[in-house]
Design a protein around this motif. Structure first.
Motif, mmCIF file in Angstrom:
data_model
loop_
_atom_site.group_PDB
_atom_site.id
_atom_site.type_symbol
_atom_site.label_atom_id
_atom_site.label_comp_id
_atom_site.label_asym_id
_atom_site.label_seq_id
_atom_site.Cartn_x
_atom_site.Cartn_y
_atom_site.Cartn_z
ATOM 1 N N UNK A 112 -5.833 1.323 3.352
ATOM 2 C CA UNK A 112 -6.327 1.522 2.462
ATOM 3 C C UNK A 112 -7.757 1.701 1.930
ATOM 4 N N UNK A 113 -8.422 2.370 3.325
ATOM 5 C CA UNK A 113 -10.133 3.162 3.209
ATOM 6 C C UNK A 113 -9.981 4.583 1.937
ATOM 7 N N UNK A 114 -8.504 5.162 2.081
ATOM 8 C CA UNK A 114 -7.594 5.552 1.010
ATOM 9 C C UNK A 114 -7.992 5.376 -0.239
ATOM 10 N N UNK A 115 -7.896 4.376 -0.257
ATOM 11 C CA UNK A 115 -7.376 3.497 -1.760
ATOM 12 C C UNK A 115 -8.358 2.836 -2.244
ATOM 13 N N UNK A 116 -9.641 2.438 -1.258
ATOM 14 C CA UNK A 116 -10.524 1.150 -1.167
ATOM 15 C C UNK A 116 -11.930 1.795 -0.903
ATOM 16 N N UNK A 117 -11.739 2.791 -0.015
ATOM 17 C CA UNK A 117 -13.048 3.533 0.348
ATOM 18 C C UNK A 117 -13.495 3.072 1.856
ATOM 19 N N UNK A 118 -13.979 3.636 3.059
ATOM 20 C CA UNK A 118 -13.690 2.729 4.033
ATOM 21 C C UNK A 118 -14.437 1.502 4.124
ATOM 22 N N UNK A 119 -16.025 0.986 3.698
ATOM 23 C CA UNK A 119 -16.901 -0.057 4.174
ATOM 24 C C UNK A 119 -16.563 -0.739 3.312
ATOM 25 N N UNK A 120 -15.427 -1.099 2.012
ATOM 26 C CA UNK A 120 -14.565 -2.151 1.723
ATOM 27 C C UNK A 120 -13.539 -2.228 2.756
ATOM 28 N N UNK A 121 -12.661 -1.352 2.973
ATOM 29 C CA UNK A 121 -11.201 -1.863 3.430
ATOM 30 C C UNK A 121 -11.844 -2.251 5.398
ATOM 31 N N UNK A 122 -13.002 -2.081 5.675
ATOM 32 C CA UNK A 122 -13.676 -2.445 6.403
ATOM 33 C C UNK A 122 -14.171 -3.902 6.865
ATOM 34 N N UNK A 157 -6.338 -12.499 -6.432
ATOM 35 C CA UNK A 157 -6.244 -11.459 -7.272
ATOM 36 C C UNK A 157 -7.661 -10.581 -7.771
ATOM 37 N N UNK A 158 -8.177 -10.921 -8.585
ATOM 38 C CA UNK A 158 -9.211 -10.781 -9.930
ATOM 39 C C UNK A 158 -9.784 -10.323 -8.781
ATOM 40 N N UNK A 159 -10.794 -10.458 -6.941
ATOM 41 C CA UNK A 159 -11.479 -9.892 -6.459
ATOM 42 C C UNK A 159 -10.641 -8.228 -6.301
ATOM 43 N N UNK A 160 -9.317 -8.241 -6.214
ATOM 44 C CA UNK A 160 -8.709 -6.932 -5.645
ATOM 45 C C UNK A 160 -8.335 -6.298 -6.166
ATOM 46 N N UNK A 161 -8.254 -6.431 -7.955
ATOM 47 C CA UNK A 161 -8.363 -5.757 -8.913
ATOM 48 C C UNK A 161 -9.491 -5.115 -9.429
ATOM 49 N N UNK A 162 -11.041 -6.205 -8.620
ATOM 50 C CA UNK A 162 -11.983 -4.920 -9.160
ATOM 51 C C UNK A 162 -12.333 -4.308 -7.516
ATOM 52 N N UNK A 163 -11.802 -4.750 -6.426
ATOM 53 C CA UNK A 163 -11.690 -3.589 -5.479
ATOM 54 C C UNK A 163 -11.526 -2.457 -5.308
ATOM 55 N N UNK A 217 0.699 -1.292 0.395
ATOM 56 C CA UNK A 217 -0.197 0.163 0.342
ATOM 57 C C UNK A 217 1.107 1.725 -0.124
ATOM 58 N N UNK A 218 2.194 0.990 0.682
ATOM 59 C CA UNK A 218 2.771 2.124 0.039
ATOM 60 C C UNK A 218 3.512 3.027 -1.464
ATOM 61 N N UNK A 219 3.025 1.709 -2.093
ATOM 62 C CA UNK A 219 3.596 2.357 -3.510
ATOM 63 C C UNK A 219 2.454 2.791 -4.272
ATOM 64 N N UNK A 220 2.965 3.439 -5.537
ATOM 65 C CA UNK A 220 1.845 4.061 -6.235
ATOM 66 C C UNK A 220 1.037 3.632 -6.743
ATOM 67 N N UNK A 221 1.215 2.182 -7.381
ATOM 68 C CA UNK A 221 0.604 1.208 -8.339
ATOM 69 C C UNK A 221 1.009 -0.048 -7.308
ATOM 70 N N UNK A 222 0.571 -1.128 -7.876
ATOM 71 C CA UNK A 222 0.473 -2.774 -7.399
ATOM 72 C C UNK A 222 -0.161 -3.315 -8.679
ATOM 73 N N UNK A 223 1.122 -4.532 -8.878
ATOM 74 C CA UNK A 223 1.051 -5.224 -9.881
ATOM 75 C C UNK A 223 1.274 -6.588 -9.108
ATOM 76 N N UNK A 224 -0.252 -7.389 -9.526
ATOM 77 C CA UNK A 224 0.019 -8.791 -8.667
ATOM 78 C C UNK A 224 -0.584 -9.587 -9.935
ATOM 79 N N UNK A 225 0.007 -10.347 -9.294
ATOM 80 C CA UNK A 225 0.185 -12.203 -9.727
ATOM 81 C C UNK A 225 -1.142 -12.375 -9.786
ATOM 82 N N UNK A 226 -1.494 -13.540 -10.619
ATOM 83 C CA UNK A 226 -2.947 -14.391 -11.234
ATOM 84 C C UNK A 226 -3.231 -15.444 -9.607
ATOM 85 N N UNK A 227 -2.317 -15.376 -9.376
ATOM 86 C CA UNK A 227 -2.486 -16.752 -7.938
ATOM 87 C C UNK A 227 -1.948 -15.612 -6.588
ATOM 88 N N UNK A 228 -1.751 -15.045 -6.423
ATOM 89 C CA UNK A 228 -1.643 -13.542 -5.513
ATOM 90 C C UNK A 228 -2.821 -13.710 -4.341
#
Length: 263
Positions: free
Chosen positions: A152-162, A173-179, A120-131
């Motif tokens: 995390x809430x600043x990135x994806x919103x408070x409800x999703x972070x909670x 990874x697919x859900x992380x991308x959707x979030x 989360x400290x990075x500006x962008x995140x590249x994820x493996x498909x099985x991560x």
């Protein structure tokens, strides 16, 4: 002290010019103990201060990014100790977030707990498909303590972070991308090359303007709109004192947009 973190650049033919990799090396899971935290802090200072480094990749290796904090170390610490030590943990990762250059996290395997907070400290995140991603601290009877409840809430919103923090569940990874937790999902063997390519693109840009943009965006998220606008105005004006501005505008007038070669 063992070398748990390496800064790789320059002589490594795999790494593009102007890019450095901060590589974690504490097998088998890159558990983030006190020594690794302090070496991450030192690596952040090194890449921040080196003008030849224009962009950075955070990488844990082909198998795992970081599976979390060192729970064995945490289990031996009491309330009185953590009252004194918790800020050191937070500030170690915050040093990475404050690198004044574009940073891309390349995530394979697991980014859990402190590992997710590190990404989360990075500006962008590249994820493996099985991560697998997550903040499972709740399963240990604690909460994230290195930025997870804030970034995390600043990135994806408070409800999703909670949801992620309250349940401690792992996220594919697919859900992380959707979030919106990750930006790109690729095959695991393509994670590091993809992150390097992204960083290389930024390394060719105007370094002063990129640093100013990062400072304005991150600083604005921490304050009200009026203060953020004042920060933006100040940083905008400051760039008119840089060679980057001269090169960029002269190139635009002579050749059109996107042709500038920044030094």
């Amino acid at each position: 002290m063992a070398d748990l973190v390496r800064v790789e650049a320059g002589d490594d033919a795999e790494i593009p010019a102007g890019v450095a990799t901060i590589r974690l090396d504490r097998p088998p899971m890159n558990a983030i103990n006190t020594d690794l935290q302090e070496q991450l802090r030192a690596a952040a200072a090194q890449v921040s201060d080196d003008p030849s480094i224009r962009a950075v990749v955070l990488y844990g290796g082909e198998k795992v990014f970081a599976a979390g904090a060192d729970v064995k170390e945490f289990a031996g610490q009491d309330h009185a100790y953590m009252l004194q030590d918790a800020h050191r943990l937070t500030s170690a990762l915050d040093a990475l977030a404050r690198i004044p250059k574009p940073v891309v996290a390349a995530v394979t395997g697991y980014a859990l707990g402190g590992g997710c907070e590190l990404a989360l400290t990075a500006d962008f995140r590249v994820s493996a498909e099985d991560a697998r991603w997550g903040q499972p601290e709740m399963l240990l009877g604690i909460i994230p303590g290195a930025g997870g409840t804030q970034r995390l809430p600043r990135l994806i919103g408070p409800a999703k972070a909670k949801d992620l923090i309250y349940t401690g569940r792992f996220v594919a990874a697919d859900e992380a991308l959707e979030l919106g937790l990750v930006d790109v999902v690729v095959a695991k063997e393509e994670v590091y090359p993809t992150a390097l390519a992204m960083a290389a693109k930024f390394a060719k840009g105007p370094r002063h303007a990129l640093a100013a943009a990062k400072a304005a965006i991150d600083g604005g998220l921490d304050t009200d709109l009026a203060t953020g606008l004042r920060l933006e105005s100040h940083l905008f004006a400051s760039l008119f004192a840089t060679e980057d501005r001269t090169i960029g505008m002269q190139s635009f007038l002579e050749s059109g947009p996107g042709k500038a070669q920044f030094t």
